[in-house]
Design a protein around this motif. Structure first.
Motif, PDB file in Angstrom:
ATOM      1  N   LEU A  57       1.334   7.295   5.361  1.00  0.00           N
ATOM      2  CA  LEU A  57       0.616   6.053   5.646  1.00  0.00           C
ATOM      3  C   LEU A  57       1.552   4.852   5.586  1.00  0.00           C
ATOM      4  CD1 LEU A  57      -2.708   6.675   3.679  1.00  0.00           C
ATOM      5  CD2 LEU A  57      -2.430   6.595   6.169  1.00  0.00           C
ATOM      6  N   PHE A  58       2.389   4.800   4.559  1.00  0.00           N
ATOM      7  CA  PHE A  58       3.330   3.689   4.419  1.00  0.00           C
ATOM      8  C   PHE A  58       4.330   3.679   5.583  1.00  0.00           C
ATOM      9  CE2 PHE A  58       2.611   4.300  -0.353  1.00  0.00           C
ATOM     10  CZ  PHE A  58       1.644   3.308  -0.401  1.00  0.00           C
ATOM     11  N   LYS A 174       6.497  -2.135  -6.243  1.00  0.00           N
ATOM     12  CA  LYS A 174       6.630  -3.186  -7.261  1.00  0.00           C
ATOM     13  C   LYS A 174       5.488  -4.192  -7.164  1.00  0.00           C
ATOM     14  CE  LYS A 174      10.300  -3.789  -9.073  1.00  0.00           C
ATOM     15  NZ  LYS A 174      10.940  -3.032 -10.160  1.00  0.00           N
ATOM     16  N   CYS A 175       5.191  -4.649  -5.960  1.00  0.00           N
ATOM     17  CA  CYS A 175       4.117  -5.617  -5.741  1.00  0.00           C
ATOM     18  C   CYS A 175       2.806  -5.119  -6.343  1.00  0.00           C
ATOM     19  CB  CYS A 175       3.949  -5.871  -4.247  1.00  0.00           C
ATOM     20  SG  CYS A 175       2.422  -6.688  -3.769  1.00  0.00           S
ATOM     21  N   MET A 198       0.373  -7.559   2.235  1.00  0.00           N
ATOM     22  CA  MET A 198      -1.019  -7.131   2.204  1.00  0.00           C
ATOM     23  C   MET A 198      -1.278  -5.742   2.789  1.00  0.00           C
ATOM     24  SD  MET A 198      -2.719  -9.318   0.495  1.00  0.00           S
ATOM     25  CE  MET A 198      -4.376  -8.828   0.933  1.00  0.00           C
ATOM     26  N   PRO A 199      -0.639  -5.337   3.900  1.00  0.00           N
ATOM     27  CA  PRO A 199      -0.927  -3.991   4.420  1.00  0.00           C
ATOM     28  C   PRO A 199      -0.622  -2.885   3.414  1.00  0.00           C
ATOM     29  CG  PRO A 199       0.149  -5.316   6.088  1.00  0.00           C
ATOM     30  CD  PRO A 199       0.229  -6.102   4.812  1.00  0.00           C
ATOM     31  N   PHE A 200       0.461  -3.013   2.655  1.00  0.00           N
ATOM     32  CA  PHE A 200       0.761  -2.010   1.642  1.00  0.00           C
ATOM     33  C   PHE A 200      -0.284  -2.038   0.524  1.00  0.00           C
ATOM     34  CE2 PHE A 200       5.295  -2.597   3.164  1.00  0.00           C
ATOM     35  CZ  PHE A 200       5.358  -1.365   3.794  1.00  0.00           C
ATOM     36  N   VAL A 201      -0.710  -3.247   0.150  1.00  0.00           N
ATOM     37  CA  VAL A 201      -1.761  -3.383  -0.866  1.00  0.00           C
ATOM     38  C   VAL A 201      -3.027  -2.665  -0.400  1.00  0.00           C
ATOM     39  CG1 VAL A 201      -3.300  -5.028  -2.014  1.00  0.00           C
ATOM     40  CG2 VAL A 201      -0.852  -5.528  -1.832  1.00  0.00           C
ATOM     41  N   LYS A 202      -3.378  -2.851   0.854  1.00  0.00           N
ATOM     42  CA  LYS A 202      -4.594  -2.242   1.393  1.00  0.00           C
ATOM     43  C   LYS A 202      -4.491  -0.718   1.451  1.00  0.00           C
ATOM     44  CE  LYS A 202      -6.922  -6.004   1.888  1.00  0.00           C
ATOM     45  NZ  LYS A 202      -8.065  -6.258   0.976  1.00  0.00           N
TER      46      LYS A 202
END
Length: 313
Positions: A57-58, A174-175, A198-202
């Motif tokens: 996904l990443f 890290k975020c 934000m996309p990685f957070v989601k």
């Protein structure tokens, strides 16, 4: 019998010629076994990519249609074969989806760690240990002088000021860890996240990880609130905003040289330190240790009378 050439290094990376695949290749290859989705381990364009679901996904977000010719997504512990090599992924504790790669050939087990950490982290799968004949370990911080402090104690440093903070952090891993830590330990802080993160957070949330409260950055919000705001930005933005006013600049990293001239030094690392590497060796019980990603000389000296340590790089 341990094969000294089971894994060799060439310009493309770590190559297993017995299985005709690369571990975390630096150039495009036919068969890539990817430990995790950080850019220095997972490039786009490989024809066949074997990895965990989160890693796929990443990579798909980062590289879009050029992420891979085809993904072969494998759950942790599931055994699959590449040209007679039995392979399985073991949780590495580095970021979400990160995996150590356990390879078995002719009855001998080789364990490639990729990047890993032992510290607790609610935002990713905790590391798990398996025994292997050969441990191929990263040695990013393989120095007796390096001991990573407790992340929960470090994040409390942000509570020592009411001033707004510009917090530099890597966008993946890290975020998300910092958002979670601040929600647990810095409850007075209002967390603003740069749009590029934000996309990685989601994806973390898509994978079932509850990070807590955060907001996408809004300039007006930051401008009209002069206290207890934390604006999290990726490294390039952090560097470009070096003249930012009315904020305290903080960068979260285990590297001391990146902490220079910052009002608050936030030593939060997602890698194993010296003690962690020694503990991992104790748990894996290898007959040999092969080192990679960093300087393994200190480790070789430490074990010179008790364990074979080979420097791959």
């Amino acid at each position: 019998m341990i094969l000294d050439d089971f894994i060799v290094i060439d310009k493309t990376g770590l190559f297993c010629r017995y299985g005709n695949f690369y571990l975390d290749p630096k150039e495009v290859v036919q068969n890539a076994v990817i430990s995790h989705a950080h850019g220095d381990h997972a490039i786009g364009g490989n024809l066949k990519v074997f990895c965990t679901e989160a890693t796929a996904l990443f990579m798909t977000h980062r590289y879009k249609k050029f992420a891979a010719g085809e993904f072969f997504i494998k759950p942790y512990y599931a055994v699959f074969e590449l040209n007679d090599i039995k392979i399985s992924f073991i949780p590495a504790g580095h970021i979400l989806g990160s995996a150590m790669v356990l390879m078995e050939y002719l009855g001998v087990k080789y364990l490639y760690t990729g990047d890993y950490k032992l510290q607790a982290d609610k935002t990713c799968e905790p590391i798990e240990f398996v025994e292997a004949d050969v441990l191929i370990t990263e040695t990013t911080f393989a120095d007796p002088e390096t001991q990573h402090p407790n992340a929960e104690a470090e994040i409390l440093k942000l509570n020592t000021t009411n001033s707004n903070i510009m917090l530099g952090a890597y966008s993946l891993g890290k975020c998300q860890r910092l958002i979670s830590l601040m929600n647990d330990h810095c409850i007075e802080k209002r967390i603003l996240v740069h749009y590029s993160m934000m996309p990685f957070v989601k994806i973390y949330e898509q994978m079932g990880i509850n990070l807590g409260k955060y907001e996408i950055y809004d300039r007006k919000v930051m401008k009209h609130n002069l206290t207890n705001m934390v604006y999290m930005v990726p490294p390039m933005v952090f560097k470009s905003y070096f003249k930012a006013i009315n904020v305290i600049r903080v960068f979260a990293t285990g590297w001391k040289h990146l902490q220079n001239n910052h009002e608050i030094q936030l030593y939060i690392s997602d890698h194993a330190d010296w003690s962690d590497i020694l503990f991992t060796i104790k748990e894996v019980k290898p007959k040999q240790v092969w080192t990679n990603h960093g300087n393994g000389i200190q480790l070789k000296r430490y074990y010179e009378n008790s364990l074979v340590v080979k420097l791959l790089n």
